[in-house]
Design a protein around this motif. Sequence first.
Motif, PDB file in Angstrom:
ATOM      1  N   UNK A 309      84.128  94.840 -32.979  1.00 47.80           N
ATOM      2  CA  UNK A 309      83.408  95.185 -31.750  1.00 47.80           C
ATOM      3  C   UNK A 309      83.889  94.474 -30.470  1.00 47.80           C
ATOM      4  N   UNK A 310      84.574  93.342 -30.583  1.00 48.95           N
ATOM      5  CA  UNK A 310      84.903  92.595 -29.367  1.00 48.95           C
ATOM      6  C   UNK A 310      85.847  93.386 -28.470  1.00 48.95           C
ATOM      7  N   UNK A 311      85.603  93.291 -27.174  1.00 52.12           N
ATOM      8  CA  UNK A 311      86.417  94.015 -26.191  1.00 52.12           C
ATOM      9  C   UNK A 311      87.303  93.061 -25.384  1.00 52.12           C
ATOM     10  N   UNK A 312      87.520  91.856 -25.920  1.00 52.43           N
ATOM     11  CA  UNK A 312      88.467  90.902 -25.316  1.00 52.43           C
ATOM     12  C   UNK A 312      89.751  90.951 -26.135  1.00 52.43           C
ATOM     13  N   UNK A 313      90.714  91.761 -25.701  1.00 51.69           N
ATOM     14  CA  UNK A 313      91.941  91.974 -26.476  1.00 51.69           C
ATOM     15  C   UNK A 313      92.737  90.696 -26.679  1.00 51.69           C
ATOM     16  N   UNK A 314      92.571  89.717 -25.790  1.00 53.30           N
ATOM     17  CA  UNK A 314      93.366  88.492 -25.871  1.00 53.30           C
ATOM     18  C   UNK A 314      92.950  87.596 -27.023  1.00 53.30           C
ATOM     19  N   UNK A 315      91.706  87.750 -27.528  1.00 46.46           N
ATOM     20  CA  UNK A 315      91.238  86.843 -28.577  1.00 46.46           C
ATOM     21  C   UNK A 315      90.879  87.538 -29.887  1.00 46.46           C
ATOM     22  N   UNK A 316      91.013  88.832 -29.937  1.00 45.26           N
ATOM     23  CA  UNK A 316      90.627  89.553 -31.168  1.00 45.26           C
ATOM     24  C   UNK A 316      91.441  89.076 -32.366  1.00 45.26           C
ATOM     25  N   UNK A 317      92.753  88.924 -32.188  1.00 44.95           N
ATOM     26  CA  UNK A 317      93.609  88.551 -33.314  1.00 44.95           C
ATOM     27  C   UNK A 317      93.365  87.136 -33.812  1.00 44.95           C
ATOM     28  N   UNK A 318      92.681  86.309 -33.016  1.00 43.80           N
ATOM     29  CA  UNK A 318      92.369  84.936 -33.437  1.00 43.80           C
ATOM     30  C   UNK A 318      90.887  84.800 -33.761  1.00 43.80           C
ATOM     31  N   UNK A 319      90.253  85.925 -34.107  1.00 42.60           N
ATOM     32  CA  UNK A 319      88.822  85.928 -34.438  1.00 42.60           C
ATOM     33  C   UNK A 319      87.953  85.434 -33.290  1.00 42.60           C
ATOM     34  N   UNK A 320      88.413  85.688 -32.063  1.00 43.45           N
ATOM     35  CA  UNK A 320      87.631  85.332 -30.882  1.00 43.45           C
ATOM     36  C   UNK A 320      87.784  83.901 -30.425  1.00 43.45           C
ATOM     37  N   UNK A 321      88.761  83.161 -30.973  1.00 39.80           N
ATOM     38  CA  UNK A 321      88.887  81.719 -30.672  1.00 39.80           C
ATOM     39  C   UNK A 321      89.144  81.465 -29.189  1.00 39.80           C
ATOM     40  N   UNK A 322      88.368  80.541 -28.597  1.00 39.12           N
ATOM     41  CA  UNK A 322      88.517  80.166 -27.190  1.00 39.12           C
ATOM     42  C   UNK A 322      89.109  78.781 -27.013  1.00 39.12           C
ATOM     43  N   UNK A 323      89.314  78.040 -28.095  1.00 35.94           N
ATOM     44  CA  UNK A 323      89.844  76.689 -27.980  1.00 35.94           C
ATOM     45  C   UNK A 323      88.733  75.664 -27.846  1.00 35.94           C
ATOM     46  N   UNK A 324      89.103  74.499 -27.296  1.00 30.11           N
ATOM     47  CA  UNK A 324      88.201  73.352 -27.245  1.00 30.11           C
ATOM     48  C   UNK A 324      87.680  73.108 -25.829  1.00 30.11           C
ATOM     49  N   UNK A 325      86.520  72.458 -25.778  1.00 28.35           N
ATOM     50  CA  UNK A 325      85.975  72.015 -24.495  1.00 28.35           C
ATOM     51  C   UNK A 325      85.134  70.768 -24.725  1.00 28.35           C
ATOM     52  N   UNK A 326      85.202  69.853 -23.747  1.00 31.86           N
ATOM     53  CA  UNK A 326      84.347  68.664 -23.781  1.00 31.86           C
ATOM     54  C   UNK A 326      83.269  68.778 -22.718  1.00 31.86           C
ATOM     55  N   UNK A 327      82.929  70.025 -22.377  1.00 32.05           N
ATOM     56  CA  UNK A 327      81.861  70.230 -21.406  1.00 32.05           C
ATOM     57  C   UNK A 327      82.319  70.747 -20.068  1.00 32.05           C
ATOM     58  N   UNK A 328      83.626  71.077 -19.959  1.00 37.32           N
ATOM     59  CA  UNK A 328      84.158  71.490 -18.659  1.00 37.32           C
ATOM     60  C   UNK A 328      84.932  72.802 -18.711  1.00 37.32           C
ATOM     61  N   UNK A 329      85.677  73.046 -19.786  1.00 39.79           N
ATOM     62  CA  UNK A 329      86.651  74.142 -19.796  1.00 39.79           C
ATOM     63  C   UNK A 329      86.008  75.517 -19.731  1.00 39.79           C
ATOM     64  N   UNK A 330      84.831  75.685 -20.325  1.00 39.04           N
ATOM     65  CA  UNK A 330      84.193  76.995 -20.393  1.00 39.04           C
ATOM     66  C   UNK A 330      83.203  77.170 -19.242  1.00 39.04           C
ATOM     67  N   UNK A 331      82.768  78.405 -18.979  1.00 38.29           N
ATOM     68  CA  UNK A 331      81.711  78.615 -17.974  1.00 38.29           C
ATOM     69  C   UNK A 331      80.469  77.787 -18.315  1.00 38.29           C
ATOM     70  N   UNK A 332      79.697  77.460 -17.271  1.00 33.75           N
ATOM     71  CA  UNK A 332      78.516  76.613 -17.476  1.00 33.75           C
ATOM     72  C   UNK A 332      77.559  77.210 -18.511  1.00 33.75           C
ATOM     73  N   UNK A 333      77.419  78.525 -18.506  1.00 30.39           N
ATOM     74  CA  UNK A 333      76.523  79.179 -19.463  1.00 30.39           C
ATOM     75  C   UNK A 333      76.992  78.956 -20.905  1.00 30.39           C
ATOM     76  N   UNK A 334      78.316  78.987 -21.103  1.00 29.59           N
ATOM     77  CA  UNK A 334      78.869  78.728 -22.439  1.00 29.59           C
ATOM     78  C   UNK A 334      78.588  77.280 -22.854  1.00 29.59           C
TER      79      UNK A 334
END
Length: 607
Positions: A309-334
């Motif tokens: 179902x995911x519509x983010x083509x850049x992460x589908x092949x990695x099972x949706x992986x976004x990498x790591x964050x220590x509280x900064x890399x992702x949007x505030x909501x994430x």
Amino acid sequence: MLESVRNLLSGKTLFILVTFLAIPFVFFGSTSFGTVFSSFGTVNGETVSQTDVNLAASNVTQRYQSIFGDEFSIDLIGEEQYAESVRQEIINQKLLLSAARAADLIASEKQAKKEIIQIENFQTDGQFDEGLFQSVVRANGFTPDDYINLVQQTISMDFFIQGLTNSTYVSARDIEKFIVAFEKTRDVDFQFIDFGAIKETQSISDEQIKSFYDANPLLFLDKERRSLQFLTLNSKIFADGIAVDETLIKSAYEEYLAEQKSNVQRRASHLMVDAANYNSKDEALEKIRSIKAELDNGALNFADAVVKFSEDSATINSNGDLGYSAGFAFPEEFEAALGELSLNSISNIIDLEDTLHILKLTEIVEPEIKSYAESADELKQDYIAGEAAARLQNAIAGYEARILAGESFESIFAGESFVFLNTVSEEELTQATSPNLTKEVFGSSALNAVAFQEEGDEVTFFTITEIIEPQLLTFDTAKDSAKDELMTSLAQNALAEINTTIKDQGLNTSSTDFQTYKSVTRYSSLLPREVGKALFQANLEELTQVSLSNGDVYWIKATNETLPDESLINSKAEQYELIVNQIQQQRYNIYLDNLLRKNLRVDLKNI
């Protein structure tokens, strides 16, 4: 102005260049700029911050190191010149930033963050590493917000530059003119006069050498010499006997623990629904709610849901992986959602206006924390180094006060093991100490005055006790030098006569020095560069003299010229297009510099 920015006209290349110039302090050292003042004024209305000053100082230091080597210090050029270089660096950058702002090309914080996470130096195993990012920027004198702001400015300047670059245009006719100019060939007649050979033929007697020595005493002076006393101090000298308060070490360790605990990294995967793919936002919400329901009741696992179902083509092949964050890399909501999740649990639906997401917390990485026993020795050494440096500064301040009070060197440093050097030349003093101290000693004419020179983490106090002016060398000592000078003088006279003859009578085609070359190109290795340049600047059949730095002389005459044919022009067109574009861009840069500076408003202070 702006050469470092404009010479790289590719947006990505420019971004990487300036981004890594933003982390140089660990390599180039800090400066005294901005350690007292918090207000540095404006350039064209752009506020100059502490970060701007530090970065400008570091970039200037880098450029001077490329000239003088890694041992460069401000003393080599003087504080005034260094400060002016820093001022100009700030002005250049702020000029471009103000131009980008006027053109409404300022990048957003979101754009800056997107670029930051793509920088390899902030990645581990191909994924952005928040902990690595934090440690690198903080270790080099930045806060994360400082760095993000700096990247925003860099991207904004890049936008402006790309706009200018796209506005330049080079025609096919322009390219053809360059090809004709650089690919044409010339036939040349020339006569080469070897100055060294003329010099070797000069025959002189000892009496002539002695007469030349007597008539030119200023050519045969010994080097100036000086006697001095000096004492070099560094912080290591003051490290002995420093007692370490265990309470301070424990406090420092507690700070270390708090910092490490704040560097916990979370790895997340996401499933995304793009509202743009649906007739309405409500339809997109209905879609992701149905997916969430299947995840909640166990009908789907997260990895399968992403693939399906995911519509983010850049992460589908990695099972949706976004990498790591220590509280900064992702949007505030994430970040807020991840903070409430346990390992391997999924979030509620997160609405980012244009896109809808479900997150899964896939990994929690806590930094390896050293035990107190492992850290204590390192913390103690840091403490001792800091205390020793403070003691050194206190000692320097005490010595300076005594110098200002008029005490002599012997009085101030009585009991210290200072060094005495007797009648040394500049070269000898440099070998014994350093180029910077030599410059200070031979740049002063004050006898018995106490001065000091700082270099790195050392300070050297010195006093000049004797100045011996250059003395005339004896004839026996200077004989070889006098012989060489006289032979050079006689050879120059002989060469002048030969030049006069050629100028009046033309090339001597029967001379062994006469030669003819056919089809010489502009940058041919057959002739010295200076000769090749003169060959294509002169008119056909024009006799031209070219004198080289070693004394050799070429008399040249272009006898014929062949222009490139259409086939050669066509084959070279693509190669020359890049060259011509670069030349045109340089010309445009000069025009742009003048335009930007036309209404320049500089209000810098405390720099």
